[in-house]
Scaffold this motif. Structure first.
Motif, PDB file in Angstrom:
ATOM      1  N   LEU A 172       1.846  -2.969  19.450  1.00  0.00           N
ATOM      2  CA  LEU A 172       1.566  -4.366  19.116  1.00  0.00           C
ATOM      3  C   LEU A 172       0.368  -4.884  19.892  1.00  0.00           C
ATOM      4  CD1 LEU A 172       5.206  -5.821  19.143  1.00  0.00           C
ATOM      5  CD2 LEU A 172       3.907  -4.955  17.187  1.00  0.00           C
ATOM      6  N   LYS A 173      -0.314  -5.872  19.290  1.00  0.00           N
ATOM      7  CA  LYS A 173      -1.466  -6.499  19.939  1.00  0.00           C
ATOM      8  C   LYS A 173      -1.045  -7.618  20.893  1.00  0.00           C
ATOM      9  CE  LYS A 173      -4.621  -5.511  16.096  1.00  0.00           C
ATOM     10  NZ  LYS A 173      -3.644  -4.953  15.151  1.00  0.00           N
ATOM     11  N   ARG A 174       0.111  -8.182  20.652  1.00  0.00           N
ATOM     12  CA  ARG A 174       0.703  -9.163  21.580  1.00  0.00           C
ATOM     13  C   ARG A 174       2.206  -9.144  21.338  1.00  0.00           C
ATOM     14  NH1 ARG A 174      -2.032 -12.119  18.039  1.00  0.00           N
ATOM     15  NH2 ARG A 174      -3.753 -12.329  19.509  1.00  0.00           N
ATOM     16  N   VAL A 175       2.971  -9.675  22.289  1.00  0.00           N
ATOM     17  CA  VAL A 175       4.428  -9.644  22.187  1.00  0.00           C
ATOM     18  C   VAL A 175       4.977 -11.045  22.409  1.00  0.00           C
ATOM     19  CG1 VAL A 175       6.556  -8.584  23.008  1.00  0.00           C
ATOM     20  CG2 VAL A 175       4.402  -7.306  23.149  1.00  0.00           C
ATOM     21  N   PHE A 176       5.823 -11.503  21.484  1.00  0.00           N
ATOM     22  CA  PHE A 176       6.513 -12.791  21.621  1.00  0.00           C
ATOM     23  C   PHE A 176       7.998 -12.544  21.900  1.00  0.00           C
ATOM     24  CE2 PHE A 176       2.827 -14.014  19.098  1.00  0.00           C
ATOM     25  CZ  PHE A 176       2.471 -15.228  19.661  1.00  0.00           C
ATOM     26  N   PHE A 177       8.561 -13.402  22.721  1.00  0.00           N
ATOM     27  CA  PHE A 177       9.999 -13.403  22.987  1.00  0.00           C
ATOM     28  C   PHE A 177      10.505 -14.814  22.676  1.00  0.00           C
ATOM     29  CE2 PHE A 177       7.863 -10.594  25.927  1.00  0.00           C
ATOM     30  CZ  PHE A 177       8.628  -9.442  25.967  1.00  0.00           C
ATOM     31  N   GLU A 178      11.412 -14.940  21.738  1.00  0.00           N
ATOM     32  CA  GLU A 178      11.959 -16.253  21.380  1.00  0.00           C
ATOM     33  C   GLU A 178      13.420 -16.316  21.819  1.00  0.00           C
ATOM     34  OE1 GLU A 178      11.621 -17.248  17.260  1.00  0.00           O
ATOM     35  OE2 GLU A 178      12.395 -19.287  17.522  1.00  0.00           O
ATOM     36  N   PHE A 179      13.807 -17.456  22.400  1.00  0.00           N
ATOM     37  CA  PHE A 179      15.167 -17.566  22.934  1.00  0.00           C
ATOM     38  C   PHE A 179      15.632 -19.016  22.907  1.00  0.00           C
ATOM     39  CE2 PHE A 179      11.978 -17.571  26.226  1.00  0.00           C
ATOM     40  CZ  PHE A 179      12.304 -18.631  27.049  1.00  0.00           C
ATOM     41  N   SER A 180      16.907 -19.203  23.170  1.00  0.00           N
ATOM     42  CA  SER A 180      17.545 -20.510  23.070  1.00  0.00           C
ATOM     43  C   SER A 180      16.948 -21.524  24.038  1.00  0.00           C
ATOM     44  CB  SER A 180      19.047 -20.369  23.341  1.00  0.00           C
ATOM     45  OG  SER A 180      19.659 -21.635  23.459  1.00  0.00           O
ATOM     46  N   LYS A 181      16.843 -22.761  23.573  1.00  0.00           N
ATOM     47  CA  LYS A 181      16.325 -23.851  24.394  1.00  0.00           C
ATOM     48  C   LYS A 181      17.232 -24.139  25.592  1.00  0.00           C
ATOM     49  CE  LYS A 181      12.757 -26.758  23.973  1.00  0.00           C
ATOM     50  NZ  LYS A 181      11.394 -26.300  23.638  1.00  0.00           N
ATOM     51  N   LYS A 182      18.482 -23.749  25.514  1.00  0.00           N
ATOM     52  CA  LYS A 182      19.430 -24.095  26.573  1.00  0.00           C
ATOM     53  C   LYS A 182      19.393 -23.109  27.740  1.00  0.00           C
ATOM     54  CE  LYS A 182      23.359 -21.721  24.392  1.00  0.00           C
ATOM     55  NZ  LYS A 182      24.674 -21.911  23.755  1.00  0.00           N
ATOM     56  N   THR A 183      18.508 -22.101  27.656  1.00  0.00           N
ATOM     57  CA  THR A 183      18.432 -21.128  28.736  1.00  0.00           C
ATOM     58  C   THR A 183      16.986 -20.921  29.148  1.00  0.00           C
ATOM     59  OG1 THR A 183      19.189 -18.936  29.433  1.00  0.00           O
ATOM     60  CG2 THR A 183      18.223 -19.104  27.230  1.00  0.00           C
ATOM     61  N   THR A 184      16.764 -20.056  30.125  1.00  0.00           N
ATOM     62  CA  THR A 184      15.417 -19.684  30.550  1.00  0.00           C
ATOM     63  C   THR A 184      15.305 -18.167  30.537  1.00  0.00           C
ATOM     64  OG1 THR A 184      16.061 -19.668  32.885  1.00  0.00           O
ATOM     65  CG2 THR A 184      15.129 -21.710  32.009  1.00  0.00           C
ATOM     66  N   MET A 185      14.077 -17.688  30.450  1.00  0.00           N
ATOM     67  CA  MET A 185      13.833 -16.251  30.454  1.00  0.00           C
ATOM     68  C   MET A 185      12.921 -15.907  31.616  1.00  0.00           C
ATOM     69  SD  MET A 185      11.776 -13.904  27.717  1.00  0.00           S
ATOM     70  CE  MET A 185      11.371 -12.201  28.122  1.00  0.00           C
ATOM     71  N   TYR A 186      13.328 -14.931  32.410  1.00  0.00           N
ATOM     72  CA  TYR A 186      12.518 -14.468  33.526  1.00  0.00           C
ATOM     73  C   TYR A 186      11.513 -13.434  33.037  1.00  0.00           C
ATOM     74  CZ  TYR A 186      11.309 -12.137  37.931  1.00  0.00           C
ATOM     75  OH  TYR A 186      10.632 -11.592  38.992  1.00  0.00           O
ATOM     76  N   MET A 187      10.237 -13.620  33.384  1.00  0.00           N
ATOM     77  CA  MET A 187       9.207 -12.628  33.078  1.00  0.00           C
ATOM     78  C   MET A 187       8.139 -12.722  34.162  1.00  0.00           C
ATOM     79  SD  MET A 187       7.079 -11.822  29.563  1.00  0.00           S
ATOM     80  CE  MET A 187       6.074 -13.311  29.532  1.00  0.00           C
ATOM     81  N   SER A 188       7.938 -11.628  34.905  1.00  0.00           N
ATOM     82  CA  SER A 188       7.052 -11.675  36.052  1.00  0.00           C
ATOM     83  C   SER A 188       6.355 -10.335  36.240  1.00  0.00           C
ATOM     84  CB  SER A 188       7.850 -12.041  37.314  1.00  0.00           C
ATOM     85  OG  SER A 188       7.013 -12.115  38.456  1.00  0.00           O
ATOM     86  N   TYR A 189       5.171 -10.385  36.836  1.00  0.00           N
ATOM     87  CA  TYR A 189       4.414  -9.177  37.120  1.00  0.00           C
ATOM     88  C   TYR A 189       4.700  -8.700  38.533  1.00  0.00           C
ATOM     89  CZ  TYR A 189       0.406  -6.097  37.982  1.00  0.00           C
ATOM     90  OH  TYR A 189      -0.393  -5.029  38.312  1.00  0.00           O
ATOM     91  N   GLU A 190       5.051  -7.429  38.686  1.00  0.00           N
ATOM     92  CA  GLU A 190       5.276  -6.822  39.986  1.00  0.00           C
ATOM     93  C   GLU A 190       4.140  -5.836  40.257  1.00  0.00           C
ATOM     94  OE1 GLU A 190      10.152  -7.059  40.201  1.00  0.00           O
ATOM     95  OE2 GLU A 190       9.209  -5.153  39.586  1.00  0.00           O
ATOM     96  N   GLU A 191       3.176  -6.302  41.035  1.00  0.00           N
ATOM     97  CA  GLU A 191       1.965  -5.507  41.252  1.00  0.00           C
ATOM     98  C   GLU A 191       2.264  -4.169  41.921  1.00  0.00           C
ATOM     99  OE1 GLU A 191      -2.508  -6.021  43.233  1.00  0.00           O
ATOM    100  OE2 GLU A 191      -1.010  -7.621  43.429  1.00  0.00           O
ATOM    101  N   GLN A 192       3.222  -4.172  42.867  1.00  0.00           N
ATOM    102  CA  GLN A 192       3.501  -2.936  43.600  1.00  0.00           C
ATOM    103  C   GLN A 192       4.067  -1.843  42.711  1.00  0.00           C
ATOM    104  OE1 GLN A 192       5.125  -5.785  43.706  1.00  0.00           O
ATOM    105  NE2 GLN A 192       7.189  -5.645  44.598  1.00  0.00           N
ATOM    106  N   TYR A 193       4.638  -2.220  41.563  1.00  0.00           N
ATOM    107  CA  TYR A 193       5.196  -1.239  40.629  1.00  0.00           C
ATOM    108  C   TYR A 193       4.377  -1.128  39.340  1.00  0.00           C
ATOM    109  CZ  TYR A 193       9.179  -1.954  43.732  1.00  0.00           C
ATOM    110  OH  TYR A 193       9.978  -2.069  44.825  1.00  0.00           O
ATOM    111  N   SER A 194       3.283  -1.892  39.246  1.00  0.00           N
ATOM    112  CA  SER A 194       2.447  -1.911  38.036  1.00  0.00           C
ATOM    113  C   SER A 194       3.298  -2.149  36.794  1.00  0.00           C
ATOM    114  CB  SER A 194       1.656  -0.607  37.891  1.00  0.00           C
ATOM    115  OG  SER A 194       0.765  -0.448  38.963  1.00  0.00           O
ATOM    116  N   ARG A 195       4.164  -3.158  36.872  1.00  0.00           N
ATOM    117  CA  ARG A 195       5.031  -3.422  35.730  1.00  0.00           C
ATOM    118  C   ARG A 195       5.257  -4.915  35.539  1.00  0.00           C
ATOM    119  NH1 ARG A 195      11.252  -1.716  37.546  1.00  0.00           N
ATOM    120  NH2 ARG A 195      11.574  -3.394  39.068  1.00  0.00           N
TER     121      ARG A 195
END
Length: 337
Positions: free
Chosen positions: A185-208
């Protein structure tokens, strides 16, 4: 221009931004935003603006790329129907003119699919708030993976992974670098419920890039992405040779801690505040203390053997549950400008 002069511009921007945030309806918001946007563009054209902190603009994002190649000025305006309009200026140094130039990303989400899959130009942007920039090599060129947030609508929120690159004096968004087992894919979307939150973070030490795995609240809600929530497991995109490879069911770890920490305490005798170093080690409470119920206490008093605590449930979430990665495009419900 001196920072003192820029601080005067910042003070006016703070006033205009406060007026925008206190506007009561779309008409007031549009008027206030037009004034703020014009003043911001005027300000970031000034000498010294690239490095000036603009820390007083609390409700506007302003981040630099780690290699100092560009800076984003990025904000949103929530509409009466809880959809969002997004605005973004990219400030970058032009090697040809030897001056800083401004590239505006123009939110055209009303005319785009909800989750566009193609490479996009600066004047045909889906709109988002970017909060992390990750430089990466693609051949001999540096491109930038960006992590973003989109308030979407009244029922769902989205996170987005995209790639920003400079080409022909402008900005383009999207690149085929997100590798899934059966597609790229050229970009990735994640859609989820308004009543929650989604964690997404860059970990430089693991390149992930690590993020919550999303799943429907019940199997019957599969495909209804406003009913998707984190299922307490994590996935990641691992960077390898300019590509992001999806790896499911990864373990999140905290950053390494020091062996000791310094704590402050009050000396009861002198009243002085003192400091002391102690071991920075967490001990499992169950090793030294086990909670008991009134029934347990009665059994102990009666000389009966105390029952052992039930074993913990170590069941992992079902990895075969449907995912919300870049689901089928739909029409984004935004009012026409």
């Amino acid at each position: 221009m001196k920072s003192q002069d820029l601080s005067e511009y910042e003070a006016e921007l703070i006033h205009l931004l406060d007026a925008l945030r206190s506007a009561k309806d779309n008409a007031e918001k549009n008027q206030a935003n037009a004034q703020f946007k014009a003043k911001l563009e005027e300000t970031i054209r000034l000498d010294g603006a690239f490095d000036y902190p603009f820390s007083g603009l609390k409700t506007m994002g302003s981040i630099k790329s780690p290699d100092n190649e560009f800076r984003l000025f990025n904000w949103n305006v929530e509409q009466d129907d809880m959809t969002q309009k997004y605005y973004c200026y990219v400030l970058t140094f032009d090697d040809r003119s030897k001056k800083y130039k401004i590239i505006e990303l123009k939110d055209n989400s009303f005319m785009l699919p909800q989750k566009p899959t193609e490479i996009l130009e600066a004047d045909n942007w889906y709109g988002a708030l970017y909060y992390k920039i990750i430089p990466m090599k693609k051949g001999s060129k540096t491109v930038y993976t960006v992590l973003g947030w989109d308030g979407n609508n009244a029922s769902s929120t989205m996170k987005v992974l995209d790639v920003l690159n400079f080409s022909g004096g402008t900005v383009r968004l999207g690149s085929p670098v997100f590798k899934f087992p059966k597609e790229t894919l050229k970009r990735v979307f994640f859609e989820f419920s308004k009543k929650t939150t989604m964690y997404m973070s860059y970990e430089e030490q693991y390149s992930r890039i690590i993020f919550d795995h999303l799943a429907p609240e019940t199997p019957a809600l599969t495909g209804m992405y406003s009913m998707y929530v984190p299922d307490l497991s994590h996935d990641a995109f691992i960077l390898d040779d300019g590509k992001w490879y999806l790896v499911e069911d990864v373990i999140g770890v905290n950053a390494a801690m020091s062996e000791t920490i310094t704590v402050s305490y009050k000396d009861d005798k002198t009243g002085e505040i003192k400091e002391r170093k102690i071991k920075n080690k967490w001990e499992e409470p169950s090793k030294s203390h086990v909670a008991t119920t009134p029934e347990d206490q009665m059994k102990e008093q009666a000389g009966e053997q105390k029952e052992q605590p039930a074993a913990k449930n170590n069941h992992k979430p079902d990895r075969h549950q449907p995912q919300s990665y870049n689901p089928v495009n739909g029409t984004k419900k935004k009012k026409k400008r």
